[in-house]
Design a protein around this motif. Structure first.
Motif, PDB file in Angstrom:
ATOM      1  N   SER A   1       1.951   4.355   9.484  1.00  0.00           N
ATOM      2  CA  SER A   1       1.335   5.464   8.758  1.00  0.00           C
ATOM      3  C   SER A   1       1.609   6.822   9.425  1.00  0.00           C
ATOM      4  O   SER A   1       1.733   7.825   8.741  1.00  0.00           O
ATOM      5  CB  SER A   1      -0.171   5.229   8.609  1.00  0.00           C
ATOM      6  OG  SER A   1      -0.836   5.399   9.832  1.00  0.00           O
TER       7      SER A   1
ATOM      8  N   TYR B   1      -5.749   0.439   8.443  1.00  0.00           N
ATOM      9  CA  TYR B   1      -5.506  -0.974   8.192  1.00  0.00           C
ATOM     10  C   TYR B   1      -4.028  -1.319   8.358  1.00  0.00           C
ATOM     11  O   TYR B   1      -3.676  -2.320   8.990  1.00  0.00           O
ATOM     12  CB  TYR B   1      -5.988  -1.345   6.786  1.00  0.00           C
ATOM     13  CG  TYR B   1      -5.625  -2.762   6.418  1.00  0.00           C
ATOM     14  CD1 TYR B   1      -6.095  -3.824   7.188  1.00  0.00           C
ATOM     15  CD2 TYR B   1      -4.799  -3.029   5.340  1.00  0.00           C
ATOM     16  CE1 TYR B   1      -5.746  -5.122   6.879  1.00  0.00           C
ATOM     17  CE2 TYR B   1      -4.444  -4.327   5.026  1.00  0.00           C
ATOM     18  CZ  TYR B   1      -4.922  -5.369   5.802  1.00  0.00           C
ATOM     19  OH  TYR B   1      -4.568  -6.652   5.512  1.00  0.00           O
TER      20      TYR B   1
ATOM     21  N   ILE C   1       0.855  -1.187   0.000  1.00  0.00           N
ATOM     22  CA  ILE C   1       0.000   0.000   0.000  1.00  0.00           C
ATOM     23  C   ILE C   1       0.888   1.233   0.000  1.00  0.00           C
ATOM     24  O   ILE C   1       1.898   1.284   0.697  1.00  0.00           O
ATOM     25  CB  ILE C   1      -0.915   0.007   1.245  1.00  0.00           C
ATOM     26  CG1 ILE C   1      -1.953  -1.103   1.134  1.00  0.00           C
ATOM     27  CG2 ILE C   1      -1.576   1.351   1.440  1.00  0.00           C
ATOM     28  CD1 ILE C   1      -2.854  -1.237   2.345  1.00  0.00           C
TER      29      ILE C   1
ATOM     30  N   ILE D   1       4.725   7.045   1.487  1.00  0.00           N
ATOM     31  CA  ILE D   1       5.358   5.959   2.251  1.00  0.00           C
ATOM     32  C   ILE D   1       4.895   4.646   1.637  1.00  0.00           C
ATOM     33  O   ILE D   1       3.698   4.399   1.539  1.00  0.00           O
ATOM     34  CB  ILE D   1       4.957   5.989   3.736  1.00  0.00           C
ATOM     35  CG1 ILE D   1       5.380   7.304   4.379  1.00  0.00           C
ATOM     36  CG2 ILE D   1       5.576   4.814   4.483  1.00  0.00           C
ATOM     37  CD1 ILE D   1       4.922   7.431   5.815  1.00  0.00           C
TER      38      ILE D   1
ATOM     39  N   SER E   1      -6.901   7.769   7.326  1.00  0.00           N
ATOM     40  CA  SER E   1      -7.670   7.144   6.255  1.00  0.00           C
ATOM     41  C   SER E   1      -7.859   5.654   6.560  1.00  0.00           C
ATOM     42  O   SER E   1      -7.175   5.092   7.424  1.00  0.00           O
ATOM     43  CB  SER E   1      -6.942   7.300   4.922  1.00  0.00           C
ATOM     44  OG  SER E   1      -5.801   6.459   4.910  1.00  0.00           O
ATOM     45  N   GLU E   2      -8.776   5.067   5.816  1.00  0.00           N
ATOM     46  CA  GLU E   2      -9.073   3.653   6.026  1.00  0.00           C
ATOM     47  C   GLU E   2      -7.823   2.785   5.811  1.00  0.00           C
ATOM     48  O   GLU E   2      -7.569   1.845   6.561  1.00  0.00           O
ATOM     49  CB  GLU E   2     -10.157   3.237   5.029  1.00  0.00           C
ATOM     50  CG  GLU E   2     -10.960   2.034   5.449  1.00  0.00           C
ATOM     51  CD  GLU E   2     -12.048   1.727   4.431  1.00  0.00           C
ATOM     52  OE1 GLU E   2     -12.228   0.554   4.124  1.00  0.00           O
ATOM     53  OE2 GLU E   2     -12.694   2.678   3.932  1.00  0.00           O
ATOM     54  N   GLU E   3      -7.060   3.142   4.784  1.00  0.00           N
ATOM     55  CA  GLU E   3      -5.839   2.373   4.493  1.00  0.00           C
ATOM     56  C   GLU E   3      -4.807   2.534   5.602  1.00  0.00           C
ATOM     57  O   GLU E   3      -4.148   1.576   5.986  1.00  0.00           O
ATOM     58  CB  GLU E   3      -5.232   2.819   3.166  1.00  0.00           C
ATOM     59  CG  GLU E   3      -5.943   2.240   1.971  1.00  0.00           C
ATOM     60  CD  GLU E   3      -5.125   2.357   0.701  1.00  0.00           C
ATOM     61  OE1 GLU E   3      -4.308   3.289   0.634  1.00  0.00           O
ATOM     62  OE2 GLU E   3      -5.321   1.525  -0.199  1.00  0.00           O
ATOM     63  N   GLU E   4      -4.662   3.750   6.087  1.00  0.00           N
ATOM     64  CA  GLU E   4      -3.701   3.999   7.167  1.00  0.00           C
ATOM     65  C   GLU E   4      -4.095   3.225   8.417  1.00  0.00           C
ATOM     66  O   GLU E   4      -3.243   2.693   9.135  1.00  0.00           O
ATOM     67  CB  GLU E   4      -3.631   5.491   7.476  1.00  0.00           C
ATOM     68  CG  GLU E   4      -2.903   6.288   6.409  1.00  0.00           C
ATOM     69  CD  GLU E   4      -3.011   7.779   6.621  1.00  0.00           C
ATOM     70  OE1 GLU E   4      -2.055   8.487   6.277  1.00  0.00           O
ATOM     71  OE2 GLU E   4      -4.051   8.248   7.115  1.00  0.00           O
TER      72      GLU E   4
ATOM     73  N   LEU F   1       1.012   5.009   1.134  1.00  0.00           N
ATOM     74  CA  LEU F   1       0.323   5.987   1.966  1.00  0.00           C
ATOM     75  C   LEU F   1       0.862   7.370   1.659  1.00  0.00           C
ATOM     76  O   LEU F   1       2.056   7.543   1.420  1.00  0.00           O
ATOM     77  CB  LEU F   1       0.561   5.683   3.444  1.00  0.00           C
ATOM     78  CG  LEU F   1       0.068   4.341   3.972  1.00  0.00           C
ATOM     79  CD1 LEU F   1       0.546   4.147   5.388  1.00  0.00           C
ATOM     80  CD2 LEU F   1      -1.441   4.279   3.915  1.00  0.00           C
TER      81      LEU F   1
END
Lengths: 109, 366
Positions: free
Chosen positions: B358, B352, A42, A51, B347-350, A44
């Protein structure tokens, strides 16, 4: 015999375990692993800089089962592990040549 | 007798509660958020350290029309520093609600505003000879100022933030129980400075405060241990949580009650804080690490039981009610303002991936 290797989200593990148990599949080997799939982890955005989170924590479940049980086990894992988002994981079904029970030395087919 | 040495020591003891709380909380979150959880406590200390010397102390204890000077029995710097450590641990308690989902930068802004608009007024009203003190409300070491304000503040922040992703769907387990147990031990140790130093003197009140603090903590721990036996096992997290419930509840009463009364407080707090926690879980409110159930409800119990024991219930009831309403409402408003300015949540990804990577680019365990 087949070995089912499922790589799933850590937070879905309890549900997968419960679902398998509900259907009568109790035995399993579990490992905490890290990995990445097609999305390559992912990216970020943090205060303007990117990142890369390359390797994400996952759970690997290994189950050895009879050929006729494989479909139900796979279905159980998919139904309990799916969130519908990237990162739900993968299941691999691998042929198993021999299975030996260490306690007794017996070999099962 | 000269109190300076004891108060300086007490200030150091209370400071140790900050890393103690950091470990207590960090053990209860998932491993991907352990660094962030510790950092939230530490940054609380840093925010308040500066806010307090720049204007927080003046708001709470300074001279002025309505800010009547506090009769400091010691060098003012010493008194100010001792009080600084209280303000810092109070903000750190609220991070319970920020667990695993709040933007770090937003917490810094939130913390500055919260200390200024919630903590400082309560310190003034109850300890700076403010209107609640004049009404006769007693708060020995911070039942209302510290525990109710942070506990109900945490509840408001949790509601403003919303639940963690997946909360209620799957287990969010404590990732390091020994870390939490060690943190609880440090908190208990630091509490001797918190309550024992609050007599602002080396006298019988200080000694009494220390022993009733210890007694209430032990009682609370045993009560939760007995409750945990219902599951057939002795829960260690329950055990230390009960101790913290006893500590939070004895805090407002520490200088005023007998040892027997402290046992009663420990029992009542142990039982009611437990049911507050059960109620929170049932209502699916993700006030993640139970600052509300333990500190908020525990502080209120201690304040009210002090009122029963000393026969002055009404001022205590007023102080508790005012603190709950003001702390909850103003915290909620501050959270909403911060949400507009910087956004409260990652955020949702962070979320997760975890806040360690993050927010900080670091991992607790590699």
């Amino acid at each position: 015999m087949k070995k089912i290797e499922a790589i799933i989200r850590p937070e879905r593990f309890e549900k997968v375990k419960e679902e398998l148990e509900r259907r009568g599949f109790v035995s399993m080997t579990v490992a905490e692993v890290r990995g990445r799939g097609e999305q390559k982890g992912i990216t970020l955005q943090f205060r303007g800089r990117a990142i890369e989170v390359d390797l994400l924590h996952k759970i690997k479940i290994e189950i050895v089962a009879k050929d006729e049980e494989v479909d139900e086990i796979v279905e159980a894992i998919v139904s309990a592990a799916r969130t519908g988002k990237y990162g739900d994981g993968k299941i691999f079904v691998i042929p198993v040549e021999r299975v030996i029970r260490i306690r007794t030395g017996e070999e099962t087919q | 007798m000269e109190p300076n040495g004891w108060i300086l020591t007490s200030a150091a003891l209370v400071m140790l509660m900050v890393p103690g709380l950091a470990l207590f909380y960090a053990g209860m979150v998932r491993r991907k958020n352990a660094v962030n959880m510790i950092m939230l406590s530490l940054v609380s200390y840093v925010i308040v350290s500066l806010q307090w010397v720049l204007f927080g102390y003046s708001l709470s204890f300074g001279d002025g029309s309505d800010f009547i000077g506090f009769p400091s029995p010691m060098p003012e710097d010493l008194f100010a520093f001792y009080q600084l450590t209280f303000a810092a641990i109070t903000l750190a308690i609220i991070t319970s609600a920020a667990a695993e989902r709040m933007k770090f930068s937003s917490f810094v802004l939130f913390g500055l505003l919260w200390t200024t608009f919630v903590y400082d007024p309560f310190a003034k009203w109850l300890w700076g000879n403010g209107w609640l003190a004049k009404l006769g409300a007693l708060d020995f070491a911070g039942g209302a100022v510290v525990h109710i304000s942070s506990g109900f503040g945490a509840l408001a922040l949790a509601l403003a933030l919303g639940n963690r992703a997946g909360y209620g769907e799957h287990d969010i387990k404590a990732h390091n129980v020994p870390m939490t147990l060690l943190g609880a031990g440090l908190l208990w140790f630091g509490w001797f400075g918190f309550n024992g130093g609050s007599s602002l003197a080396v006298n019988e009140t200080a000694v009494r405060a220390v022993i009733v603090t210890n007694t209430a903590a032990a009682t609370g721990a045993l009560v939760w241990l007995l409750i945990s036996l219902r599951s057939g096992r002795v829960g260690s997290l329950a055990f230390v949580t009960g101790a913290i419930a006893g500590l939070a509840s004895i805090t407002p009463a520490a200088g005023f009650v007998t040892i027997w009364q402290s046992i009663v407080i420990g029992v009542v707090a142990g039982v009611l804080c437990y049911y507050a926690m059960v109620y929170r879980v049932k209502k699916k409110i993700d006030e993640s690490l139970d600052a509300w159930a333990i500190h908020g409800v525990g502080g209120a119990i201690g304040m009210l039981m002090l009122g029963i024991f000393n026969g002055k219930f009404i001022p205590q009831l007023v102080a508790v009610t005012v603190t709950i309403i003001y702390a909850f409402a103003v915290t909620y408003i501050i959270a909403k303002v911060v949400d507009v300015v910087t956004g409260l949540r990652v955020s949702e990804e962070e979320e997760y991936v975890g806040l360690d990577i993050s927010q900080h680019g670091e991992e607790a365990y590699s």
